[in-house]
Design a protein around this motif. Structure first.
Motif, PDB file in Angstrom:
ATOM      1  N   GLY A  88       0.823  -1.214   0.000  1.00  0.00           N
ATOM      2  CA  GLY A  88       0.000   0.000   0.000  1.00  0.00           C
ATOM      3  C   GLY A  88       0.853   1.258   0.000  1.00  0.00           C
ATOM      4  N   ILE A  89       1.912   1.247   0.779  1.00  0.00           N
ATOM      5  CA  ILE A  89       2.826   2.397   0.838  1.00  0.00           C
ATOM      6  C   ILE A  89       3.444   2.633  -0.534  1.00  0.00           C
ATOM      7  N   LYS A  90       3.919   1.546  -1.132  1.00  0.00           N
ATOM      8  CA  LYS A  90       4.602   1.697  -2.426  1.00  0.00           C
ATOM      9  C   LYS A  90       3.640   2.161  -3.517  1.00  0.00           C
ATOM     10  N   ALA A  91       2.413   1.658  -3.467  1.00  0.00           N
ATOM     11  CA  ALA A  91       1.443   2.050  -4.503  1.00  0.00           C
ATOM     12  C   ALA A  91       0.998   3.498  -4.345  1.00  0.00           C
ATOM     13  N   ALA A  92       0.969   3.970  -3.103  1.00  0.00           N
ATOM     14  CA  ALA A  92       0.456   5.323  -2.852  1.00  0.00           C
ATOM     15  C   ALA A  92       1.527   6.395  -3.004  1.00  0.00           C
ATOM     16  N   ASP A  93       2.774   6.035  -2.786  1.00  0.00           N
ATOM     17  CA  ASP A  93       3.862   7.023  -2.759  1.00  0.00           C
ATOM     18  C   ASP A  93       3.983   7.762  -4.087  1.00  0.00           C
ATOM     19  N   ARG A  94       4.069   9.090  -4.005  1.00  0.00           N
ATOM     20  CA  ARG A  94       4.286   9.917  -5.194  1.00  0.00           C
ATOM     21  C   ARG A  94       5.594  10.689  -5.077  1.00  0.00           C
ATOM     22  N   GLY A  95       6.499  10.172  -4.220  1.00  0.00           N
ATOM     23  CA  GLY A  95       7.821  10.780  -4.107  1.00  0.00           C
ATOM     24  C   GLY A  95       7.937  11.874  -3.061  1.00  0.00           C
ATOM     25  N   ARG A  96       6.816  12.149  -2.369  1.00  0.00           N
ATOM     26  CA  ARG A  96       6.891  13.179  -1.331  1.00  0.00           C
ATOM     27  C   ARG A  96       6.732  12.599   0.065  1.00  0.00           C
ATOM     28  N   GLY A  97       6.774  11.261   0.161  1.00  0.00           N
ATOM     29  CA  GLY A  97       6.682  10.628   1.464  1.00  0.00           C
ATOM     30  C   GLY A  97       5.269  10.140   1.758  1.00  0.00           C
ATOM     31  N   VAL A  98       5.169   9.290   2.781  1.00  0.00           N
ATOM     32  CA  VAL A  98       3.901   8.630   3.112  1.00  0.00           C
ATOM     33  C   VAL A  98       3.622   8.769   4.602  1.00  0.00           C
ATOM     34  N   LEU A  99       2.425   9.250   4.900  1.00  0.00           N
ATOM     35  CA  LEU A  99       1.971   9.317   6.290  1.00  0.00           C
ATOM     36  C   LEU A  99       1.103   8.092   6.569  1.00  0.00           C
ATOM     37  N   LEU A 100       1.519   7.292   7.546  1.00  0.00           N
ATOM     38  CA  LEU A 100       0.717   6.138   7.961  1.00  0.00           C
ATOM     39  C   LEU A 100      -0.121   6.537   9.166  1.00  0.00           C
ATOM     40  N   ILE A 101      -1.414   6.327   9.062  1.00  0.00           N
ATOM     41  CA  ILE A 101      -2.330   6.634  10.174  1.00  0.00           C
ATOM     42  C   ILE A 101      -2.778   5.301  10.749  1.00  0.00           C
ATOM     43  N   VAL A 102      -2.380   5.018  11.981  1.00  0.00           N
ATOM     44  CA  VAL A 102      -2.495   3.677  12.547  1.00  0.00           C
ATOM     45  C   VAL A 102      -3.287   3.733  13.847  1.00  0.00           C
ATOM     46  N   LYS A 103      -4.325   2.915  13.940  1.00  0.00           N
ATOM     47  CA  LYS A 103      -5.073   2.806  15.187  1.00  0.00           C
ATOM     48  C   LYS A 103      -4.279   1.932  16.160  1.00  0.00           C
ATOM     49  N   ASN A 104      -4.336   2.282  17.427  1.00  0.00           N
ATOM     50  CA  ASN A 104      -3.486   1.623  18.413  1.00  0.00           C
ATOM     51  C   ASN A 104      -4.020   0.239  18.825  1.00  0.00           C
ATOM     52  N   TYR A 105      -3.633  -0.752  18.027  1.00  0.00           N
ATOM     53  CA  TYR A 105      -3.838  -2.166  18.369  1.00  0.00           C
ATOM     54  C   TYR A 105      -2.525  -2.870  18.122  1.00  0.00           C
ATOM     55  N   THR A 106      -2.230  -3.870  18.922  1.00  0.00           N
ATOM     56  CA  THR A 106      -0.914  -4.508  18.871  1.00  0.00           C
ATOM     57  C   THR A 106      -0.559  -4.963  17.464  1.00  0.00           C
ATOM     58  N   GLY A 107      -1.492  -5.653  16.801  1.00  0.00           N
ATOM     59  CA  GLY A 107      -1.195  -6.182  15.470  1.00  0.00           C
ATOM     60  C   GLY A 107      -0.969  -5.086  14.452  1.00  0.00           C
ATOM     61  N   ASP A 108      -1.828  -4.081  14.472  1.00  0.00           N
ATOM     62  CA  ASP A 108      -1.679  -2.975  13.523  1.00  0.00           C
ATOM     63  C   ASP A 108      -0.359  -2.243  13.751  1.00  0.00           C
ATOM     64  N   VAL A 109      -0.060  -1.958  14.992  1.00  0.00           N
ATOM     65  CA  VAL A 109       1.173  -1.206  15.291  1.00  0.00           C
ATOM     66  C   VAL A 109       2.386  -1.997  14.809  1.00  0.00           C
ATOM     67  N   LEU A 110       2.380  -3.299  15.070  1.00  0.00           N
ATOM     68  CA  LEU A 110       3.498  -4.152  14.649  1.00  0.00           C
ATOM     69  C   LEU A 110       3.629  -4.170  13.127  1.00  0.00           C
ATOM     70  N   ASN A 111       2.531  -4.430  12.444  1.00  0.00           N
ATOM     71  CA  ASN A 111       2.619  -4.620  10.991  1.00  0.00           C
ATOM     72  C   ASN A 111       2.858  -3.315  10.244  1.00  0.00           C
ATOM     73  N   PHE A 112       2.246  -2.242  10.691  1.00  0.00           N
ATOM     74  CA  PHE A 112       2.506  -0.954  10.038  1.00  0.00           C
ATOM     75  C   PHE A 112       3.946  -0.505  10.314  1.00  0.00           C
ATOM     76  N   SER A 113       4.480  -0.804  11.498  1.00  0.00           N
ATOM     77  CA  SER A 113       5.855  -0.403  11.810  1.00  0.00           C
ATOM     78  C   SER A 113       6.861  -1.185  10.966  1.00  0.00           C
ATOM     79  N   ILE A 114       6.629  -2.485  10.835  1.00  0.00           N
ATOM     80  CA  ILE A 114       7.525  -3.297   9.988  1.00  0.00           C
ATOM     81  C   ILE A 114       7.463  -2.781   8.553  1.00  0.00           C
ATOM     82  N   ALA A 115       6.236  -2.507   8.081  1.00  0.00           N
ATOM     83  CA  ALA A 115       6.077  -2.017   6.709  1.00  0.00           C
ATOM     84  C   ALA A 115       6.798  -0.685   6.523  1.00  0.00           C
ATOM     85  N   ALA A 116       6.723   0.172   7.538  1.00  0.00           N
ATOM     86  CA  ALA A 116       7.407   1.471   7.448  1.00  0.00           C
ATOM     87  C   ALA A 116       8.911   1.269   7.319  1.00  0.00           C
TER      88      ALA A 116
END
Lengths: 335, 335
Positions: A93-121
């Protein structure tokens, strides 16, 4: 009484719904199946901007897939019902959305989401994409103070973050500015929810917990989990102040302060009921001298078919109001 | 399991919800309490146009009150839950909305509504206001042919009439043109609905009828009334074609025809489920060579908290499509 759904194989529920979203809104979004992603349909004349990506378990629609489009998200990454997307899916998702100006990830605070979005970042950063994470943790029901636990869950305030940062991104804000803005919205947002009836998972016929006719579940989240306590059922004029008071206290709101109010249905709450809740909330806040500058009243962050509502207050100022008023065009917020 | 609501005195439910609507959308609508009316907030630069007025019993929100604004209605006249507004109330709505170019009344086919809107039209005509009525009667479940009965009920097709005529009115169409246009939309629209669970009236705890776990109620309306028969519950892939086939047959749709599709939730149906229904509907129509030009998928015409959905197909052409694409800004269709 039963609680059946329009569903075929429950394992295919989300993927089929994503196909349906694509079919309904081909001009707004493009859905890919593997990995599951919902991307904003590019338009002629789109300017390069910081991309906003969010996601999480499904079952909360219109969040997040319904908020992909002008003025909000560039990509949503949906997991299975109430389950985090994988890190590789988020990276895609990050790679598909990126237009060269960076990507803001908006993450709800749940253990799984925080882990997976952080690894992806981290994975995306290794590929040269600049990424910042805004962690949304507005749910007072799980505020354990400094107990070392997972902290407050992320719930309806995520809509305010997506909206306000989305508007700023359209206006050309930098990644650092958006991250700061998003964190400011989070810091000024708190939520409390209650359920009149639990939700039912796709393919099942019983809700995730039972409530007696004279009880409500206070402090529920958006995943069918138990709340933090039961209280007597009562008229809206009693239930609404009981929800709103802890939010006001947690934000330290005082006479003369201004807020944006989100009155959010959890899935099966009728529009008339939400209007009644908003009327009671407005009366309550007026009584303590807190001004409601804007309101969003509807079912925006659901817990499948849960019957109930949440109240979110967001401290606001002229900057946030101006961004709040900016146009939006997404599947859930457009004709 | 219970089915309680956010409500105070059930007799004040609608009036309090209207106050909440006003508080949430002061820039879009102005609500008057006695008689109950929802009027579009005037904007600088508004051009005189034919006014569109609709209304009917409450409990179907966002219909009609949520559709007051740019590109749709100029006034909505809400009755009590599932009860027609009075003729004097409708007359007040006509007078408040009129800008000197005439008033189009969009009326769902129910005895009370037809009577009261017709009386109001006569009263307004006596005061020199030109009025035309478009009667919406899309619900196949009550199609008695030429049996002399009340005929097909008006259900979700009313949204298409409000949208298409609303767009044409903004572009300066005359009252006669709008009446003809509205009748053309009605003639090309049919609907069929089914319920997985009945609705519950405000202040009550039991639904209006009971269904066994293995049954669905076919041909339900939007007032909690019984349908025209029970069928076995099944996967969406069976239920959706069963709903769509009679609509296709009634419109005489054939290979190469184009439609606008409305997949409408009846109150408690989750967005994911409606997307699944739309995916199945698209597959079904594709299989018979009928092209879906546009789709509206969501809960637009509800029956309180009924669990179920309706499928409406609207024959379309380039004129209707162009009007369908025009902008809308109303409480239910704006940020």
């Amino acid at each position: 009484m039963s609680a059946r759904q329009f569903v075929n194989d429950p394992d295919e529920f989300v993927s089929q719904a994503l196909q349906g979203l694509q079919l309904a809104h081909p001009h707004l979004v493009q859905v890919s199946a593997d990995p599951a992603l919902v991307l904003r349909t590019p338009k002629d004349g789109d300017q390069p901007k910081v991309a906003l990506v969010s996601g999480g378990g499904s079952g909360h629609e219109p969040l997040h897939t319904g908020f992909v489009g002008l003025g909000m998200l560039d990509a949503a990454v949906p997991g299975a019902v109430f389950a985090s997307p994988t890190a590789y899916q988020v990276r895609a998702g990050i790679k598909a959305a990126d237009r060269g100006r960076g990507v803001l990830l908006i993450v709800k605070n749940y253990t799984g989401d925080v882990l997976n979005f952080s690894i992806a970042a981290e994975l995306a950063a290794e590929e040269g994409i600049e990424v910042e994470i805004v962690l949304v943790d507005d749910d007072l029901a799980t505020d354990g103070g400094d107990d070392g636990g997972p902290g407050r869950r992320g719930t309806a305030a995520v809509v305010a973050v997506e909206k306000i940062c989305g508007a700023a991104a359209e206006r050309g804000a930098s990644l650092a500015e958006l991250a700061e803005l998003g964190r400011r919205v989070v810091a000024g947002s708190r939520t409390m929810a209650l359920a009149l009836q639990a939700c039912t998972h796709p393919g099942r016929q019983r809700p995730s917990f039972d409530l007696a006719d004279d009880e409500v579940e206070f402090g529920v989240g958006i995943h069918g989990e138990h709340g933090i306590g039961r209280r007597p059922f009562g008229p809206a004029s009693e239930l609404v102040p009981a929800l709103a008071q802890p939010v006001v206290d947690a934000l330290g709101l005082a006479r003369g302060d201004s807020v944006i109010a989100l009155v959010n249905g959890l899935g099966s709450t009728h529009a008339l009921e939400l209007s009644v809740v908003h009327q009671e909330l407005s009366t309550f806040l007026d009584g303590i001298g807190v001004r409601v500058e804007r309101a969003l009243v509807g079912s925006y962050v659901t817990a499948l078919d849960m019957r109930g509502c949440s109240i979110t207050l967001v401290r606001c100022d002229a900057t946030l109001l101006d961004l709040w008023n900016a146009p939006v065009r997404t599947p859930a917020l457009a004709w």
